[in-house]
Design a protein around this motif. Structure first.
Motif, PDB file in Angstrom:
ATOM      1  N   VAL A  90       0.843  -1.199   0.000  1.00 44.32           N
ATOM      2  CA  VAL A  90       0.000   0.000   0.000  1.00 44.32           C
ATOM      3  C   VAL A  90       0.876   1.247   0.000  1.00 44.32           C
ATOM      4  CG1 VAL A  90      -1.804   1.281   1.216  1.00 44.32           C
ATOM      5  CG2 VAL A  90      -1.814  -1.228   1.247  1.00 44.32           C
ATOM      6  N   LEU A 149      -8.239   1.695  -2.942  1.00 46.29           N
ATOM      7  CA  LEU A 149      -7.828   1.528  -1.550  1.00 46.29           C
ATOM      8  C   LEU A 149      -9.034   1.808  -0.660  1.00 46.29           C
ATOM      9  CD1 LEU A 149      -5.695   1.048   0.645  1.00 46.29           C
ATOM     10  CD2 LEU A 149      -5.123   3.495   0.496  1.00 46.29           C
ATOM     11  N   LEU A 158      -6.183  -2.975  -0.262  1.00 41.55           N
ATOM     12  CA  LEU A 158      -5.744  -2.513  -1.582  1.00 41.55           C
ATOM     13  C   LEU A 158      -6.110  -3.554  -2.634  1.00 41.55           C
ATOM     14  CD1 LEU A 158      -4.058  -0.296  -3.121  1.00 41.55           C
ATOM     15  CD2 LEU A 158      -2.100  -1.855  -2.860  1.00 41.55           C
TER      16      LEU A 158
END
Length: 283
Positions: free
Chosen positions: A133, A186, A263
């Protein structure tokens, strides 16, 4: 329920999506059935600012005070054709739930967004599972940050139509050359675990964790994680021991909340949304 909502605000039918939900409450052999019509709406800046801001505060929990929620709420409600609110009775009411996506690259220069991204990058450092991420965020890729929150007693069946409509709206926006073509999505969310709580003479005592089991505030998150490139949790910056009692959900137990990130590659997101719909569809 997953019908595409019009992107033309002037042509919008305010009751374009409806869901009727039966709620039951029982006492021995007696029970009542309450019919509730949930309706989906596009964001209206004149109506939805305060409701969205309140739900953002709930989503970001104790760390909400670290951010300019007003600025973030403004960005959300100004996206009139991307995302949904869920309401009862009338469009003029506050939202019971909302879902949207912000283009982090498009809003990177806005302080409220930059502060939130920096916060997420710092939280990624606390868990190895969140390293991918951090890589995506620091590479400034076109990431779609999903905000999704609802009142705690909302039925999860409202979720699949919201995500289905979001996919349709993003696809239409891309066709119109708007900046919604993402490499990843996300999702920021929350989990919790139960903790024992003792109150003695009005003073809060040390809480002892019952176990390490984590639970989802949003059941769809469990499905999204199965389609994720990376996911993990983190501790809130402003966390303190009083939180568990203030959020007691059971007679003998409290809850300790944690932040969560999921994610998902954009190419895998439609499949994840379909899986959520199958998981949460009424039986």
């Amino acid at each position: 329920m997953g019908k595409k909502r019009t992107r033309d605000a002037e042509a919008q039918d305010p009751t374009v999506e409806k869901m009727e939900v039966d709620g039951e409450s029982s006492d021995d052999d007696d029970f009542d059935i309450v019919n509730v019509d949930f309706e989906w709406f596009n964001f209206d800046p004149q109506i939805d600012f305060h409701g969205v801001k309140s739900l953002l505060r709930q989503l970001l929990d104790v760390d909400s005070q670290l951010f300019d929620l007003s600025a973030i709420a403004d960005l959300i409600v100004e996206q009139k054709t991307i995302g949904s609110t869920v309401k009862v009775d009338d469009q003029a009411n506050d939202a019971y739930a909302f879902l949207t996506v912000l283009n982090l690259a498009e809003h990177a220069e806005k302080k409220a967004v930059a502060d939130l991204v920096q916060y997420l990058v710092e939280k990624c450092k606390t868990a190895d599972s969140l390293a991918p991420v951090s890589e995506v965020l620091t590479a400034k890729k076109p990431v779609g940050l999903i905000f999704a929150e609802r009142l705690i007693n909302m039925p999860p069946e409202i979720v699949p139509p919201m995500y289905t409509m979001l996919l349709d709206e993003v696809e239409a926006a891309v066709e119109d050359k708007e900046p919604y073509e993402f490499s990843h999505y996300l999702i920021i969310s929350k989990t919790y675990n139960e903790v024992e709580s003792t109150l003695t003479e009005g003073e809060r005592k040390k809480k002892k964790a019952k176990d390490d089991s984590l639970f989802f505030f949003h059941p769809e998150d469990e499905v999204f994680q199965k389609h994720a490139t990376a996911h993990g949790g983190y501790q809130f910056t402003k966390e303190d021991e009083s939180v568990a009692d203030s959020k007691r959900a059971f007679q003998e137990m409290g809850v300790k909340t944690h932040g969560s990130m999921i994610l998902i590659e954009a190419s895998k997101f439609p499949g994840a949304v379909k899986a959520v719909a199958q998981y949460l569809s009424p039986q």
